[in-house]
Design an enzyme around this catalytic site. Structure first.
Site, PDB file in Angstrom:
ATOM      1  N   GLY A 175      84.485  59.875  29.310  1.00 45.80           N
ATOM      2  CA  GLY A 175      84.821  59.116  30.523  1.00 45.80           C
ATOM      3  C   GLY A 175      86.227  58.541  30.456  1.00 45.80           C
ATOM      4  N   GLY A 199      89.053  54.016  34.694  1.00 42.65           N
ATOM      5  CA  GLY A 199      88.444  52.756  34.291  1.00 42.65           C
ATOM      6  C   GLY A 199      88.554  52.418  32.808  1.00 42.65           C
ATOM      7  N   ASN A 236      81.329  56.224  26.515  1.00 44.70           N
ATOM      8  CA  ASN A 236      81.657  55.386  27.669  1.00 44.70           C
ATOM      9  C   ASN A 236      81.269  56.024  29.010  1.00 44.70           C
ATOM     10  OD1 ASN A 236      83.491  53.463  29.333  1.00 44.70           O
ATOM     11  ND2 ASN A 236      84.414  55.490  29.666  1.00 44.70           N
ATOM     12  N   TYR A 284      69.478  52.302  37.326  1.00 46.51           N
ATOM     13  CA  TYR A 284      70.707  52.056  36.551  1.00 46.51           C
ATOM     14  C   TYR A 284      70.391  51.060  35.437  1.00 46.51           C
ATOM     15  CZ  TYR A 284      75.402  50.668  35.167  1.00 46.51           C
ATOM     16  OH  TYR A 284      76.532  50.397  34.418  1.00 46.51           O
ATOM     17  N   LYS A 299      70.624  51.554  31.269  1.00 50.64           N
ATOM     18  CA  LYS A 299      71.445  50.712  30.385  1.00 50.64           C
ATOM     19  C   LYS A 299      70.568  49.941  29.402  1.00 50.64           C
ATOM     20  CE  LYS A 299      75.485  52.011  31.644  1.00 50.64           C
ATOM     21  NZ  LYS A 299      76.392  52.694  30.701  1.00 50.64           N
ATOM     22  N   GLY A 312      79.970  42.589  32.331  1.00 47.36           N
ATOM     23  CA  GLY A 312      79.613  42.262  33.711  1.00 47.36           C
ATOM     24  C   GLY A 312      80.549  43.044  34.619  1.00 47.36           C
ATOM     25  N   LEU A 313      80.927  42.463  35.764  1.00 43.34           N
ATOM     26  CA  LEU A 313      81.710  43.215  36.751  1.00 43.34           C
ATOM     27  C   LEU A 313      83.147  43.512  36.281  1.00 43.34           C
ATOM     28  CD1 LEU A 313      80.388  41.231  39.807  1.00 43.34           C
ATOM     29  CD2 LEU A 313      80.248  43.725  39.614  1.00 43.34           C
ATOM     30  N   THR A 369      86.852  48.920  38.482  1.00 39.32           N
ATOM     31  CA  THR A 369      87.205  50.311  38.139  1.00 39.32           C
ATOM     32  C   THR A 369      86.777  51.178  39.334  1.00 39.32           C
ATOM     33  OG1 THR A 369      85.005  50.724  37.215  1.00 39.32           O
ATOM     34  CG2 THR A 369      86.665  49.897  35.679  1.00 39.32           C
TER      35      THR A 369
END
Ligand code: NAP
Length: 256
Positions: free
Chosen positions: A10, A14, A86, A152, A156, A183-184, A187
């Protein structure tokens, strides 16, 4: 001193891309992965000025693509010191009864199965040389389930469990395993989650200061640069304005 070699999945945007840039500035050689070949080529050109960069374009959710990608770098695999698992995304945000099974499968196949396919290509040589560091990108979604996050969050949560399992199984081979749970982070994540809807994606990060991909890259570099006997096993990293998965203190909601 010999340069280390890191493989990052990835790396085309991001967190992965920021990590690739930081690693290059710290003289770590790179194998960069993702599906978007043009982006990988651009990175190769940019970062190849300071370190050795190889690129591998493949879909981690497709086992045959993973196999042939790793076959093409079989000489380098035994030299990989750091694996950054990632690659991953959320697809959709909605209640479980209205979810699209294709989205569910995509998340399971990428976030969970893809991570396993890639890890299995690399772990045997780390075991053989009795060293290595694997960093898995979990999420706050793996620690707390939030409304409409269902599958999701489940993937995780599985990454959280797998990180613990890998750590237990691999410690005797002197391989470190770390799980990072952001957290947030601003990206392309929300753009993917909302299927290209720019407006919805933008709204996710409005009215507060989210984490940047470079904040996560910094943490990753900190983790991999600890002394040999130190394993930072599990890190939750949040924006100041996001004290937990379900609360974001935005300008519009702040009092005073
Ligand atoms: P991003 O900007 O959308 O990047 C996702 C990366 O994953 C891209 O480079 C993408 O590359 C790659 N990828 C996705 N599906 C793939 C597939 N099937 N095969 C190969 N590569 C694939 O999102 P990000 O925020 O950097 O996300 C990175 C990781 O952090 C993910 O695991 C995500 O779950 C986690 N995370 C993100 C946040 C956040 O708020 N952003 C929070 C917690 C955790 P290609 O499209 O080129 O294949």
């Amino acid at each position: 001193m010999e340069k280390k070699l890191a493989l990052i999945t990835g790396a085309t945007s991001g967190i992965g891309q920021a990590t690739a840039k930081l690693f290059a500035s710290r003289h770590i050689n790179l194998i960069l992965c993702g599906r978007r070949k043009e982006r990988l080529e651009m990175l190769e050109k940019e970062l190849g000025q300071s370190v050795d960069v190889d690129i591998l374009a493949f879909d981690i959710s497709q086992p045959h693509e993973v196999k042939s990608a790793f076959l093409s770098i079989k000489e380098q695999v035994p030299h990989i010191d750091i694996l950054i698992n990632n690659a991953g995304n959320a697809h959709g945000l909605g209640p479980i009864d209205k979810g699209d099974m294709n989205d569910f499968e995509k998340m399971i196949d990428t976030n969970l199965k893809g991570l396993l396919y890639v890890s299995q290509e690399i772990i045997p040589s780390m075991v053989k040389k009795k060293s290595g560091h694997i960093i898995n990108l979990g999420s706050i979604a793996g620690k707390e389930v939030y409304p409409k996050g269902n599958v999701y969050c489940a993937t995780k949560s599985a990454v959280d469990a797998l990180s613990k399992a890998m750590r237990i199984d691999l410690a005797e081979h002197q391989i470190k395993v770390s799980n990072i749970n952001p957290g947030l982070v601003e990206t392309e994540f929300s753009l993917v989650r909302f299927k290209g809807n720019q407006e919805l994606a933008k709204k996710t990060y409005q009215g507060f200061t989210p984490l940047t991909p470079f904040d996560i890259a910094d943490l990753i570099y900190f983790i991999i640069s600890r002394p040999v006997h130190v394993n930072l096993a599990d890190c939750l990293i949040l924006p100041l304005a996001q004290p937990c998965a379900t609360t974001v203190i935005r300008e519009s909601t702040r009092e005073g």
